[in-house]
Design a protein around this motif. Structure first.
Motif, PDB file in Angstrom:
ATOM      1  N   LEU A   8       0.542  -1.340  -0.202  1.00 13.18           N
ATOM      2  CA  LEU A   8      -0.085  -0.088  -0.002  1.00 13.18           C
ATOM      3  C   LEU A   8       1.279   1.062   0.367  1.00 13.18           C
ATOM      4  O   LEU A   8       1.658   1.002   0.931  1.00 13.18           O
ATOM      5  N   PHE A   9       0.823   1.986  -0.573  1.00 16.11           N
ATOM      6  CA  PHE A   9       0.987   3.497  -0.506  1.00 16.11           C
ATOM      7  C   PHE A   9       0.148   3.820   0.303  1.00 16.11           C
ATOM      8  O   PHE A   9       0.717   5.300   0.717  1.00 16.11           O
ATOM      9  N   SER A  26       3.318  10.054  -0.815  1.00 15.65           N
ATOM     10  CA  SER A  26       1.881   9.071  -0.637  1.00 15.65           C
ATOM     11  C   SER A  26       2.616   8.711   0.920  1.00 15.65           C
ATOM     12  O   SER A  26       3.979   8.807   0.930  1.00 15.65           O
ATOM     13  N   VAL A  27       2.231   8.251   2.017  1.00 23.00           N
ATOM     14  CA  VAL A  27       2.766   8.052   2.831  1.00 23.00           C
ATOM     15  C   VAL A  27       3.684   6.807   3.419  1.00 23.00           C
ATOM     16  O   VAL A  27       4.883   6.886   4.255  1.00 23.00           O
ATOM     17  N   ARG A 109      14.750   0.643  -6.793  1.00 24.17           N
ATOM     18  CA  ARG A 109      14.137   0.003  -6.005  1.00 24.17           C
ATOM     19  C   ARG A 109      12.746   0.555  -4.820  1.00 24.17           C
ATOM     20  O   ARG A 109      12.068  -0.237  -4.506  1.00 24.17           O
ATOM     21  N   TYR A 110      12.512   1.878  -4.954  1.00 23.30           N
ATOM     22  CA  TYR A 110      11.440   2.461  -4.149  1.00 23.30           C
ATOM     23  C   TYR A 110      10.483   2.713  -4.961  1.00 23.30           C
ATOM     24  O   TYR A 110      11.004   3.378  -5.890  1.00 23.30           O
ATOM     25  N   MET A 111       8.996   2.942  -4.330  1.00 20.07           N
ATOM     26  CA  MET A 111       8.465   3.441  -5.505  1.00 20.07           C
ATOM     27  C   MET A 111       7.342   3.937  -4.678  1.00 20.07           C
ATOM     28  O   MET A 111       6.577   3.522  -3.779  1.00 20.07           O
ATOM     29  N   ARG A 112       6.558   5.374  -5.263  1.00 19.94           N
ATOM     30  CA  ARG A 112       5.839   5.924  -4.831  1.00 19.94           C
ATOM     31  C   ARG A 112       4.497   6.541  -5.712  1.00 19.94           C
ATOM     32  O   ARG A 112       4.880   6.463  -6.882  1.00 19.94           O
ATOM     33  N   VAL A 126      -7.657   8.367   0.929  1.00 21.53           N
ATOM     34  CA  VAL A 126      -7.189   8.361  -0.291  1.00 21.53           C
ATOM     35  C   VAL A 126      -6.746   6.871   0.165  1.00 21.53           C
ATOM     36  O   VAL A 126      -5.607   6.755   1.352  1.00 21.53           O
ATOM     37  N   MET A 127      -6.908   5.913  -0.614  1.00 19.84           N
ATOM     38  CA  MET A 127      -6.454   4.625  -0.488  1.00 19.84           C
ATOM     39  C   MET A 127      -5.763   4.163  -1.504  1.00 19.84           C
ATOM     40  O   MET A 127      -6.521   4.239  -2.637  1.00 19.84           O
ATOM     41  N   ALA A 128      -4.334   3.985  -1.747  1.00 17.42           N
ATOM     42  CA  ALA A 128      -4.032   3.409  -3.167  1.00 17.42           C
ATOM     43  C   ALA A 128      -2.916   2.357  -2.983  1.00 17.42           C
ATOM     44  O   ALA A 128      -2.296   2.409  -1.767  1.00 17.42           O
ATOM     45  N   GLY A 129      -2.879   1.513  -3.987  1.00 14.85           N
ATOM     46  CA  GLY A 129      -1.529   0.521  -3.511  1.00 14.85           C
ATOM     47  C   GLY A 129      -1.758  -0.787  -5.370  1.00 14.85           C
ATOM     48  O   GLY A 129      -1.857   0.161  -6.256  1.00 14.85           O
ATOM     49  N   ILE A 130      -0.825  -1.477  -4.793  1.00 13.45           N
ATOM     50  CA  ILE A 130      -0.156  -2.144  -5.678  1.00 13.45           C
ATOM     51  C   ILE A 130      -1.334  -3.974  -5.783  1.00 13.45           C
ATOM     52  O   ILE A 130      -1.269  -4.272  -4.545  1.00 13.45           O
TER      53      ILE A 130
END
Length: 146
Positions: A8-9, A26-27, A109-112, A126-130
Motif C-alpha cells: 500500500l502507498f 504517499s505516506v 528499488r523504491y516506488m511511491r 485515499v487508499m492506494a497500492g499495488i
C-alpha cells in the motif's frame, strides 16, 4: 479485492493537507528489495480509490503520478496519469486510477505515488497500492425473460 498492507502507498491518507499545485507524496513507499508476493509472474497494477470522496471548489482536479527512486531520496516520475475532475468520482465508482504503470529501463528499488490537487480539498481520504488486478463493475445482459 484482497490488499496486502506491504503493497500500500496510502491507507486512509487525508488529502486535505495537500497544498494546491504542489505534489504530496504517499505516506508509504514500496521497497522492491524486500520479499513481496506479487503472485504469478504477471505485471502488477496500481489502484487509487477514495473511502471519502474528495471535495473542493468547482473545477478542482487531482493529478496522480508514480515515482521511482534508487535511494529513497531522489525521485523520478515514471508515469503521470491524466488529471481527474473530482466531480466524476462517485461512491459506486470511487476509483481515480486503475492502471498498469509503464516499465522503466533503469533498475529502481523504491516506488511511491504523489497527489497534486489543483485547489485545496475540504475532504478526501485515499487508499492506494499495488495489486495483480483491480475491481471493476462489469454489467452483463440479463439471462432470463421477464
Amino acid at each position: 479485492m484482497i490488499v496486502d498492507k506491504l503493497l500500500l502507498f496510502s491507507n486512509k491518507q487525508d488529502l486535505t493537507q495537500a497544498q494546491a499545485g504542489s505534489p504530496t507524496p504517499s505516506v508509504n513507499t514500496v521497497d522492491f528489495s524486500q520479499a513481496r508476493d506479487f503472485g504469478p509472474t504477471e505485471g502488477f497494477k496500481v489502484f487509487v480509490e477514495f473511502s471519502s470522496l474528495p471535495i473542493g471548489a468547482a473545477g478542482t482536479t487531482l493529478s496522480i503520478a508514480v515515482q521511482i527512486s534508487i535511494d529513497n531520496q531522489n525521485w523520478t516520475t515514471l508515469e503521470d496519469f491524466p488529471s481527474i475532475d473530482i466531480t466524476t468520482l462517485t461512491n459506486s465508482q470511487p476509483f481515480a486510477v486503475r492502471a498498469k504503470p509503464a516499465f522503466s529501463n533503469m533498475i529502481y528499488r523504491y516506488m511511491r505515488l504523489t497527489y497534486t490537487p489543483s485547489q485545496t480539498l475540504s475532504s478526501g481520504i485515499v487508499m492506494a497500492g499495488i495489486n495483480l488486478d483491480v475491481p471493476s463493475q462489469q454489467a452483463y445482459p440479463k439471462n432470463y425473460v421477464a
